[in-house]
Design an enzyme around this catalytic site. Structure first.
Site, mmCIF file in Angstrom:
data_model
loop_
_atom_site.group_PDB
_atom_site.id
_atom_site.type_symbol
_atom_site.label_atom_id
_atom_site.label_comp_id
_atom_site.label_asym_id
_atom_site.label_seq_id
_atom_site.Cartn_x
_atom_site.Cartn_y
_atom_site.Cartn_z
ATOM 1 N N GLY A 31 0.917 -1.313 0.031
ATOM 2 C CA GLY A 31 -0.118 0.139 -0.006
ATOM 3 C C GLY A 31 0.941 1.139 0.045
ATOM 4 N N GLU A 73 10.846 3.354 5.592
ATOM 5 C CA GLU A 73 10.405 2.150 5.667
ATOM 6 C C GLU A 73 11.735 1.544 6.574
ATOM 7 O OE1 GLU A 73 8.643 -0.805 4.680
ATOM 8 O OE2 GLU A 73 10.204 -1.586 6.174
ATOM 9 N N CYS A 99 4.491 -8.642 1.324
ATOM 10 C CA CYS A 99 4.225 -9.232 0.039
ATOM 11 C C CYS A 99 5.538 -9.945 -0.653
ATOM 12 C CB CYS A 99 3.376 -8.656 -0.854
ATOM 13 S SG CYS A 99 2.854 -9.427 -2.271
ATOM 14 N N CYS A 119 3.470 -13.290 -0.197
ATOM 15 C CA CYS A 119 3.035 -13.767 -1.654
ATOM 16 C C CYS A 119 3.917 -14.203 -2.381
ATOM 17 C CB CYS A 119 2.125 -12.307 -2.471
ATOM 18 S SG CYS A 119 1.412 -11.316 -1.467
ATOM 19 N N LYS A 150 6.559 -17.007 -1.065
ATOM 20 C CA LYS A 150 5.379 -18.384 -1.028
ATOM 21 C C LYS A 150 4.971 -19.057 -2.277
ATOM 22 C CE LYS A 150 1.125 -17.664 -1.276
ATOM 23 N NZ LYS A 150 0.075 -17.056 -0.535
ATOM 24 N N TYR A 169 11.488 -1.721 -6.521
ATOM 25 C CA TYR A 169 10.890 -0.760 -5.789
ATOM 26 C C TYR A 169 11.391 0.586 -5.358
ATOM 27 C CZ TYR A 169 6.680 -3.913 -5.112
ATOM 28 O OH TYR A 169 5.610 -4.805 -5.490
ATOM 29 N N ALA A 210 9.373 5.147 11.628
ATOM 30 C CA ALA A 210 8.743 6.680 11.796
ATOM 31 C C ALA A 210 7.605 6.568 12.911
ATOM 32 C CB ALA A 210 7.933 6.853 10.421
ATOM 33 N N TYR A 235 -5.553 -19.609 5.829
ATOM 34 C CA TYR A 235 -4.976 -19.780 4.282
ATOM 35 C C TYR A 235 -3.445 -19.988 4.467
ATOM 36 C CZ TYR A 235 -3.218 -15.182 2.917
ATOM 37 O OH TYR A 235 -2.635 -13.893 2.902
ATOM 38 N N GLU A 285 -1.531 -23.097 3.195
ATOM 39 C CA GLU A 285 -0.324 -23.254 1.762
ATOM 40 C C GLU A 285 0.663 -23.836 2.349
ATOM 41 O OE1 GLU A 285 -2.167 -19.183 -0.438
ATOM 42 O OE2 GLU A 285 -0.618 -18.759 1.021
ATOM 43 N N ARG A 292 -11.989 -21.279 7.594
ATOM 44 C CA ARG A 292 -13.005 -20.702 8.056
ATOM 45 C C ARG A 292 -13.244 -19.481 7.116
ATOM 46 N NH1 ARG A 292 -13.845 -17.293 12.454
ATOM 47 N NH2 ARG A 292 -11.627 -17.792 13.267
ATOM 48 N N ASP A 305 -3.048 -3.546 5.568
ATOM 49 C CA ASP A 305 -3.283 -4.679 6.753
ATOM 50 C C ASP A 305 -3.358 -4.010 7.899
ATOM 51 O OD1 ASP A 305 -3.017 -6.424 4.644
ATOM 52 O OD2 ASP A 305 -1.312 -7.958 5.715
ATOM 53 N N THR A 352 -2.635 -8.219 -1.042
ATOM 54 C CA THR A 352 -1.858 -7.106 -1.701
ATOM 55 C C THR A 352 -2.730 -6.232 -2.697
ATOM 56 O OG1 THR A 352 0.157 -7.910 -1.238
ATOM 57 C CG2 THR A 352 -0.177 -6.937 -3.470
ATOM 58 N N ALA A 362 -7.051 -16.412 -4.164
ATOM 59 C CA ALA A 362 -6.638 -17.736 -4.464
ATOM 60 C C ALA A 362 -5.988 -18.453 -3.092
ATOM 61 C CB ALA A 362 -5.631 -17.878 -5.608
ATOM 62 N N HIS A 367 -12.019 -25.896 -25.181
ATOM 63 C CA HIS A 367 -11.698 -27.241 -25.052
ATOM 64 C C HIS A 367 -10.340 -27.836 -25.569
ATOM 65 C CE1 HIS A 367 -13.309 -31.440 -24.577
ATOM 66 N NE2 HIS A 367 -13.037 -31.701 -25.879
ATOM 67 N N GLU A 377 -13.712 -24.824 -18.889
ATOM 68 C CA GLU A 377 -14.755 -24.696 -19.266
ATOM 69 C C GLU A 377 -15.840 -25.379 -18.739
ATOM 70 O OE1 GLU A 377 -14.949 -27.632 -22.963
ATOM 71 O OE2 GLU A 377 -13.426 -28.950 -21.832
HETATM 72 P P1 FAD Z 1 2.895 -4.489 4.072
HETATM 73 O O1 FAD Z 1 3.248 -4.930 2.965
HETATM 74 O O2 FAD Z 1 3.110 -5.397 5.407
HETATM 75 O O3 FAD Z 1 3.951 -3.388 4.476
HETATM 76 C C1 FAD Z 1 3.972 -2.696 5.664
HETATM 77 C C2 FAD Z 1 5.506 -2.109 5.733
HETATM 78 O O4 FAD Z 1 5.724 -1.165 6.882
HETATM 79 C C3 FAD Z 1 6.610 -3.066 6.100
HETATM 80 O O5 FAD Z 1 7.694 -3.305 5.090
HETATM 81 C C4 FAD Z 1 6.896 -2.708 7.507
HETATM 82 O O6 FAD Z 1 8.735 -3.209 7.886
HETATM 83 C C5 FAD Z 1 7.008 -1.347 7.271
HETATM 84 N N1 FAD Z 1 6.986 -0.494 8.730
HETATM 85 C C6 FAD Z 1 6.092 -1.125 9.837
HETATM 86 N N2 FAD Z 1 6.206 -0.195 10.805
HETATM 87 C C7 FAD Z 1 6.817 0.886 10.331
HETATM 88 C C8 FAD Z 1 7.242 2.039 10.991
HETATM 89 N N3 FAD Z 1 6.736 2.305 12.291
HETATM 90 N N4 FAD Z 1 8.253 3.006 10.303
HETATM 91 C C9 FAD Z 1 8.513 2.647 9.167
HETATM 92 N N5 FAD Z 1 8.340 1.487 8.307
HETATM 93 C C10 FAD Z 1 7.372 0.640 9.208
HETATM 94 N N6 FAD Z 1 -1.927 -11.496 -0.143
HETATM 95 C C11 FAD Z 1 -2.144 -11.557 -1.549
HETATM 96 O O7 FAD Z 1 -2.783 -10.997 -2.016
HETATM 97 N N7 FAD Z 1 -1.797 -12.973 -2.006
HETATM 98 C C12 FAD Z 1 -1.106 -13.868 -1.357
HETATM 99 O O8 FAD Z 1 -0.764 -14.843 -2.114
HETATM 100 C C13 FAD Z 1 -0.671 -13.335 -0.132
HETATM 101 N N8 FAD Z 1 0.124 -14.353 0.650
HETATM 102 C C14 FAD Z 1 0.588 -14.103 1.745
HETATM 103 C C15 FAD Z 1 1.555 -15.084 2.458
HETATM 104 C C16 FAD Z 1 1.818 -14.737 3.527
HETATM 105 C C17 FAD Z 1 2.786 -15.628 4.431
HETATM 106 C C18 FAD Z 1 1.758 -13.552 4.504
HETATM 107 C C19 FAD Z 1 2.172 -12.974 5.492
HETATM 108 C C20 FAD Z 1 0.751 -12.575 3.613
HETATM 109 C C21 FAD Z 1 0.233 -12.791 2.546
HETATM 110 N N9 FAD Z 1 -0.429 -12.001 1.851
HETATM 111 C C22 FAD Z 1 -0.953 -12.239 0.478
HETATM 112 C C23 FAD Z 1 -1.085 -10.626 2.360
HETATM 113 C C24 FAD Z 1 -0.255 -9.605 1.880
HETATM 114 O O9 FAD Z 1 1.277 -9.751 2.032
HETATM 115 C C25 FAD Z 1 -0.731 -8.274 2.499
HETATM 116 O O10 FAD Z 1 -1.943 -8.134 2.671
HETATM 117 C C26 FAD Z 1 0.011 -6.994 2.112
HETATM 118 O O11 FAD Z 1 1.581 -7.258 2.119
HETATM 119 C C27 FAD Z 1 -0.373 -5.861 2.782
HETATM 120 O O12 FAD Z 1 0.310 -4.643 2.495
HETATM 121 P P2 FAD Z 1 0.500 -3.476 3.421
HETATM 122 O O13 FAD Z 1 1.077 -2.393 2.487
HETATM 123 O O14 FAD Z 1 -0.488 -2.978 4.304
HETATM 124 O O15 FAD Z 1 1.814 -3.787 4.470
#
Ligand code: FAD
Length: 468
Positions: free
Chosen positions: A17, A36, A47, A52, A55, A103, A119, A190, A194, A217, A315, A323, A357, A452, A457
């Protein structure tokens, strides 16, 4: 844009995000900063680093084991090769490192100022950064921003119990050393399912323990039972109504003691029992940002917290933890604050019909309502179902079966649930999700020509309902 603040937008967190929001806002001409805590290595967040992407790479790796075995039915001869776990870990880490770099380049290329720092909020428009000076001593910087976006994600939660110190989480599993020949996975969501499938495929003896009566669930009940049966068939020792009471370290690894006294011996115990929002030390309380019971940041439909200059997505809001959802939310925030992209309308975000998925083996693809939820929401529903052995497995020797299911709102004929367990379920369901967002009826499905011979299908050739 106003010059009275250091930045127009300060993003906390460089995950799905945060990166998307920072990049898009900068592209609109805003002065953007992003912090970060893990620095460059953290860019991409959960992710990219521990979710994601790694994994899915390990899931691909696991599929080779069955592919080698199944190839014999197609005339291929020879012994199956063995897994080099170190090589897999090394190749994964290299690819993740490459993505971290991508990135970083995307952010800097868009003009975002990136801080390698933790931060913390100091006010409605204030951010303090804890950094490291060049000589390694702790540093401190403060900035102001017109808008602040909290995108700090979540972290695995391990409950308190005896032996907790011996367990690992999904953050640790990717680099585990040595390969766990005997892995216990605790949890029924999930992520637990997985990893149980993946490590089973990679050659570990996997025992999955879950307190509840069935895994996954929230998914359609029939899909839950079907995938659980397939996982068991493929070798996962799935034990339901099984909680852990104690974990003890022994000369031979770990002894996992379950409710009722059953003992499972393991080399590693993976706890995948849920995630909590990353809000520690973020300064939310001091600034008065409202939080929910799990600590999540509470936002309105515009992702704005009760402090109007502070927003939150992904999250950390503890809603739909995916993601693409975090990305979608981020873009809504950017469109609101800095206007939509040239020639485009401001984006909205809908939470109905989010496809998803589960990369179990076989995988799940799903969009819309499960049967029980559909009955509750729509009243009368018509259910179509097809269960079969995929063409590939007529020669592969595998006994894996595929299940496809459609749930139709009887009154409107709209397809409101589409579910599948089988190979490439995510790839198949993504396309159907478009049709379902567009409100496709069962009549439209029926009038669609199938491709097919494919498994997909079946979704357009189910004629007779199994239930009304
Ligand atoms: P994040 O991607 O978690 O990013 C948050 C970032 O903030 C981190 O890098 C962290 O270090 C940083 N941070 C935290 N606090 C601070 C601070 N105070 N100052 C500076 N930086 C900070 N989603 C899917 O869509 N498909 C999948 O297949 C999937 N598989 C997954 C498998 C696993 C094992 C896990 C754990 C998650 C999976 N997800 C999947 C979920 C997906 O990874 C999350 O929904 C997504 O990453 C959320 O993005 P976000 O930006 O909210 O947070």
């Amino acid at each position: 844009m106003t010059a009275s603040f250091d930045f127009d937008l300060f993003v906390i967190g460089g995950g799905s995000g945060g990166v998307r929001a920072a990049r898009m806002a900068a592209q609109r001409g805003a002065r953007v900063a992003l912090a970060e805590v893990l620095g460059t290595e953290g860019l991409g967040g959960t992710c990219v680093n521990v979710g994601c992407i790694p994994k899915k790479l390990y899931s691909y790796a696991a599929h080779y084991a069955e592919a080698f075995e199944e190839s014999h039915g197609f005339g291929w001869e020879g012994e199956a090769p063995t897994l080099n776990w170190t090589a897999l870990k090394h190749n994964r880490a290299k690819e993740i490192g490459r993505l971290n770099g991508v990135y970083g380049n995307l952010l800097r290329g868009s003009g975002v100022t990136v801080f390698d720092a933790f931060a913390r909020l100091t006010g409605a428009n204030g951010i303090a950064l804890s950094t490291l000076n060049e000589d390694g001593t702790p540093g401190h910087q403060e900035f102001t921003a017109k808008h602040i976006l909290i995108a700090t994600g979540g972290t695995p939660h391990v409950p308190h119990f005896q032996g907790r110190e011996h367990v690992i989480t999904s953050n640790d599993i990717f680099d585990l050393e040595p390969f766990p020949q005997r892995l216990v996975v605790v949890g029924g969501g999930y992520i637990a399912c997985e990893f149980a499938s993946i490590f089973n495929g990679l050659g570990a003896k996997v025992t999955q323990l879950y307190r509840g009566e069935q895994v996954l669930r929230g998914f359609d009940d029939e899909i839950r039972h079907f995938v659980a049966a397939e996982m068991i068939k493929s070798g996962v020792d799935l034990r339901l109504d099984a909680g852990v009471v104690d974990i003890r370290k022994t000369a031979d690894g770990l002894d996992v003691v379950c409710d009722g006294g059953a003992l499972v011996k393991a080399d590693a115990v993976l706890y995948a029992t849920g995630r909590v929002p990353n809000v520690e030390e973020l300064g939310l309380q001091a600034v008065g940002v409202a939080q929910g019971a799990k600590g999540e940041v509470i936002v309105n439909e515009r992702y704005q917290t009760n402090v109007p200059s502070i927003y939150a997505v992904g999250d950390v809001t503890n809603r739909v933890q995916l993601t693409p959802v975090a990305l979608g939310e981020a873009m809504v925030v950017v469109d609101q604050l800095f206007g939509p992209a040239a020639g485009k309308a401001a984006r909205g975000m809908g939470y109905e019909f989010i496809p998803t998925a589960v990369f179990t083996h076989p995988s799940i693809g799903t969009v819309g309502y499960g049967e029980a939820d559909a009955r509750e929401k729509f009243g009368a529903v018509t259910v179509f179902r097809s269960e079969f052995k995929a063409l590939k497995h007529t020669l592969s020797g595998s006994s894996e079966r595929t299940l496809m299911k459609l749930v139709v709102d009887t009154a409107s004929d709209r397809v409101v649930g589409l579910h599948m367990v089988g190979a490439e379920a995510g790839e198949i369901v993504q396309g159907f999700a478009v049709a379902m967002k567009a409100g496709a009826t069962k009549a439209i499905f029926d009038s669609t020509i199938g491709i097919h011979p494919t498994a997909a299908e079946e979704f357009v050739t189910m004629r007779e309902p199994v239930k009304t």
